[in-house]
Design a protein around this motif. Structure first.
Motif, mmCIF file in Angstrom:
data_model
loop_
_atom_site.group_PDB
_atom_site.id
_atom_site.type_symbol
_atom_site.label_atom_id
_atom_site.label_comp_id
_atom_site.label_asym_id
_atom_site.label_seq_id
_atom_site.Cartn_x
_atom_site.Cartn_y
_atom_site.Cartn_z
ATOM 1 N N ILE A 8 0.811 -1.213 0.000
ATOM 2 C CA ILE A 8 0.000 0.000 0.000
ATOM 3 C C ILE A 8 0.853 1.275 0.000
ATOM 4 O O ILE A 8 0.312 2.374 0.167
ATOM 5 N N TYR A 9 2.157 1.133 -0.216
ATOM 6 C CA TYR A 9 3.051 2.283 -0.123
ATOM 7 C C TYR A 9 3.723 2.658 -1.447
ATOM 8 O O TYR A 9 3.946 3.845 -1.703
ATOM 9 N N THR A 10 4.075 1.687 -2.280
ATOM 10 C CA THR A 10 4.843 1.968 -3.478
ATOM 11 C C THR A 10 4.005 2.723 -4.496
ATOM 12 O O THR A 10 2.924 2.276 -4.885
ATOM 13 N N GLU A 11 4.501 3.887 -4.913
ATOM 14 C CA GLU A 11 3.759 4.734 -5.841
ATOM 15 C C GLU A 11 4.126 4.418 -7.286
ATOM 16 O O GLU A 11 5.272 4.101 -7.584
ATOM 17 N N PRO A 12 3.154 4.508 -8.205
ATOM 18 C CA PRO A 12 3.446 4.292 -9.620
ATOM 19 C C PRO A 12 4.112 5.507 -10.236
ATOM 20 O O PRO A 12 4.131 6.593 -9.638
ATOM 21 N N GLU A 13 4.640 5.345 -11.435
ATOM 22 C CA GLU A 13 5.197 6.478 -12.162
ATOM 23 C C GLU A 13 4.051 7.350 -12.665
ATOM 24 O O GLU A 13 3.069 6.852 -13.216
ATOM 25 N N VAL A 14 4.180 8.645 -12.480
ATOM 26 C CA VAL A 14 3.124 9.582 -12.870
ATOM 27 C C VAL A 14 3.542 10.303 -14.143
ATOM 28 O O VAL A 14 4.627 10.880 -14.225
ATOM 29 N N ASP A 15 2.674 10.276 -15.155
ATOM 30 C CA ASP A 15 2.920 11.036 -16.385
ATOM 31 C C ASP A 15 2.724 12.514 -16.067
ATOM 32 O O ASP A 15 1.678 12.902 -15.533
ATOM 33 N N PRO A 16 3.680 13.361 -16.383
ATOM 34 C CA PRO A 16 3.530 14.786 -16.069
ATOM 35 C C PRO A 16 2.419 15.477 -16.858
ATOM 36 O O PRO A 16 1.952 16.544 -16.453
ATOM 37 N N ASP A 17 1.978 14.887 -17.976
ATOM 38 C CA ASP A 17 0.986 15.517 -18.841
ATOM 39 C C ASP A 17 -0.416 15.046 -18.468
ATOM 40 O O ASP A 17 -0.938 14.084 -19.029
ATOM 41 N N THR A 18 -1.051 15.733 -17.534
ATOM 42 C CA THR A 18 -2.394 15.335 -17.091
ATOM 43 C C THR A 18 -3.409 15.393 -18.226
ATOM 44 O O THR A 18 -4.280 14.516 -18.333
ATOM 45 N N LEU A 19 -3.334 16.396 -19.078
ATOM 46 C CA LEU A 19 -4.316 16.540 -20.154
ATOM 47 C C LEU A 19 -4.352 15.331 -21.076
ATOM 48 O O LEU A 19 -5.384 15.065 -21.704
ATOM 49 N N ALA A 20 -3.256 14.578 -21.143
ATOM 50 C CA ALA A 20 -3.212 13.388 -21.988
ATOM 51 C C ALA A 20 -3.711 12.138 -21.266
ATOM 52 O O ALA A 20 -3.760 11.062 -21.873
ATOM 53 N N ASN A 21 -4.096 12.279 -20.012
ATOM 54 C CA ASN A 21 -4.438 11.108 -19.203
ATOM 55 C C ASN A 21 -5.776 11.234 -18.483
ATOM 56 O O ASN A 21 -6.031 10.531 -17.509
ATOM 57 N N LEU A 22 -6.641 12.093 -18.961
ATOM 58 C CA LEU A 22 -7.902 12.356 -18.276
ATOM 59 C C LEU A 22 -9.019 11.391 -18.664
ATOM 60 O O LEU A 22 -10.106 11.441 -18.071
ATOM 61 N N GLY A 23 -8.786 10.543 -19.660
ATOM 62 C CA GLY A 23 -9.814 9.590 -20.051
ATOM 63 C C GLY A 23 -11.113 10.302 -20.396
ATOM 64 O O GLY A 23 -11.132 11.265 -21.186
ATOM 65 N N PRO A 24 -12.232 9.892 -19.801
ATOM 66 C CA PRO A 24 -13.527 10.500 -20.134
ATOM 67 C C PRO A 24 -13.649 11.959 -19.720
ATOM 68 O O PRO A 24 -14.522 12.668 -20.216
ATOM 69 N N LEU A 25 -12.765 12.412 -18.826
ATOM 70 C CA LEU A 25 -12.824 13.798 -18.360
ATOM 71 C C LEU A 25 -12.133 14.773 -19.312
ATOM 72 O O LEU A 25 -12.229 15.985 -19.113
ATOM 73 N N ALA A 26 -11.458 14.266 -20.341
ATOM 74 C CA ALA A 26 -10.675 15.134 -21.223
ATOM 75 C C ALA A 26 -11.545 16.208 -21.862
ATOM 76 O O ALA A 26 -11.116 17.350 -22.053
ATOM 77 N N GLY A 27 -12.781 15.860 -22.204
ATOM 78 C CA GLY A 27 -13.665 16.803 -22.860
ATOM 79 C C GLY A 27 -14.166 17.919 -21.972
ATOM 80 O O GLY A 27 -14.814 18.861 -22.458
ATOM 81 N N LEU A 28 -13.876 17.847 -20.666
ATOM 82 C CA LEU A 28 -14.299 18.893 -19.736
ATOM 83 C C LEU A 28 -13.225 19.945 -19.495
ATOM 84 O O LEU A 28 -13.518 21.007 -18.931
ATOM 85 N N ALA A 29 -11.994 19.659 -19.873
ATOM 86 C CA ALA A 29 -10.893 20.574 -19.587
ATOM 87 C C ALA A 29 -11.069 21.874 -20.362
ATOM 88 O O ALA A 29 -11.337 21.873 -21.560
ATOM 89 N N GLY A 30 -10.928 23.001 -19.655
ATOM 90 C CA GLY A 30 -11.024 24.293 -20.306
ATOM 91 C C GLY A 30 -11.900 25.261 -19.526
ATOM 92 O O GLY A 30 -12.237 25.027 -18.358
ATOM 93 N N ILE A 31 -12.262 26.350 -20.186
ATOM 94 C CA ILE A 31 -13.123 27.371 -19.599
ATOM 95 C C ILE A 31 -14.404 27.417 -20.428
ATOM 96 O O ILE A 31 -14.354 27.432 -21.667
ATOM 97 N N TRP A 32 -15.548 27.450 -19.746
ATOM 98 C CA TRP A 32 -16.833 27.210 -20.403
ATOM 99 C C TRP A 32 -17.878 28.228 -19.985
ATOM 100 O O TRP A 32 -17.814 28.796 -18.900
ATOM 101 N N ARG A 33 -18.872 28.401 -20.867
ATOM 102 C CA ARG A 33 -20.025 29.243 -20.549
ATOM 103 C C ARG A 33 -21.287 28.557 -21.045
ATOM 104 O O ARG A 33 -21.310 28.013 -22.159
ATOM 105 N N GLY A 34 -22.321 28.599 -20.227
ATOM 106 C CA GLY A 34 -23.615 28.057 -20.618
ATOM 107 C C GLY A 34 -24.708 29.050 -20.258
ATOM 108 O O GLY A 34 -24.817 29.464 -19.096
ATOM 109 N N ALA A 35 -25.514 29.445 -21.247
ATOM 110 C CA ALA A 35 -26.524 30.477 -21.015
ATOM 111 C C ALA A 35 -27.948 29.932 -21.024
ATOM 112 O O ALA A 35 -28.905 30.699 -21.012
ATOM 113 N N ALA A 36 -28.091 28.595 -21.038
ATOM 114 C CA ALA A 36 -29.426 28.004 -21.120
ATOM 115 C C ALA A 36 -29.712 27.113 -19.912
ATOM 116 O O ALA A 36 -30.420 26.118 -20.025
#
Length: 217
Positions: A8-36
């Motif tokens: 429960i202690y050994t950590e995996p290697e972390v890719d520094p590029d989070t935007l390339a590793n967001l899976g289904p959340l990738a489409g949410l990254a950014g700044i957004w506006r919704g008026a409806a």
């Protein structure tokens, strides 16, 4: 998931590029506006329907580890007003997290009415629709409210479903089930909106540092 590793202690290697590793959340990254936006909330004389305008900022964070567990995610801030108004209608902060090894999704949320929750679900990397939920009394995906909200607007269940669209927008359908004195049945407090991108995400700190180092030669 209960099939956890013995180590429960050994950590995996972390890719520094989070935007390339967001899976289904990738489409949410950014700044957004919704008026409806459309909100249905409880009042003394029955449900009230409100329109709203939403500003959402979703920025990548460095990968997060709990020993062998690894999350990539977004830190978010939602700020909502009603049309023609300045006063805040709703404010919310938290994180969206995805665990590539398991497909686990987490949304944490906090609002300045004295309430916080953690909602969970599962998704594949290429999913265009996904949901998370929080339930009353759970120690893993629960809801915590201040005493007045517990008395007057008790949250029993929370669920949000997000859909990513081919035109680059995304939308959500959200239901918060409330127990309200004077209502004979649980009240479905609903919110929905479609968000349009108005700005790109800023790379997470580690990725940004690597990009600057590479540019400097």
């Amino acid at each position: 998931m209960t099939d956890f590793p013995k180590d429960i202690y050994t950590e995996p290697e972390v890719d520094p590029d989070t935007l390339a590793n967001l899976g289904p959340l990738a489409g949410l990254a950014g700044i957004w506006r919704g008026a409806a936006g459309h909100d249905v909330n409880p009042k003394a004389d029955g449900p009230e329907h409100d329109a709203y305008i939403e500003h959402a900022e979703m920025q990548p964070i460095d990968g997060q580890t709990n020993g062998p567990q690894l999350f990539y995610g977004l830190r978010y801030h939602l700020h909502i007003v009603q049309p023609g108004e300045v006063e805040t209608f709703h404010d919310q902060v938290g994180y969206w997290l995805w665990e590539p090894a398991t497909g686990n999704l987490i949304q944490t949320l906090t609002i300045p009415r004295g309430q916080t929750a953690m909602a969970t679900g599962r998704a594949k990397a290429d999913d265009k629709t996904f949901s998370v939920e929080a339930v009353r009394g759970s120690t893993e995906n629960g809801i915590c409210s201040n005493p007045f909200l517990e008395h007057a607007f008790k949250t029993d269940h929370y669920r949000i479903t997000i859909t990513l669209h081919d035109d680059g927008t995304w939308s959500y359908q959200q239901t918060t089930t409330l127990i309200v004195p004077g209502y004979a049945a649980p009240f479905a407090h609903t919110d929905q909106n479609t968000l349009h991108k108005i700005g790109e995400a800023t790379p997470n700190p580690t990725a940004l540092a690597a990009m600057k180092a590479k540019a400097a030669g």
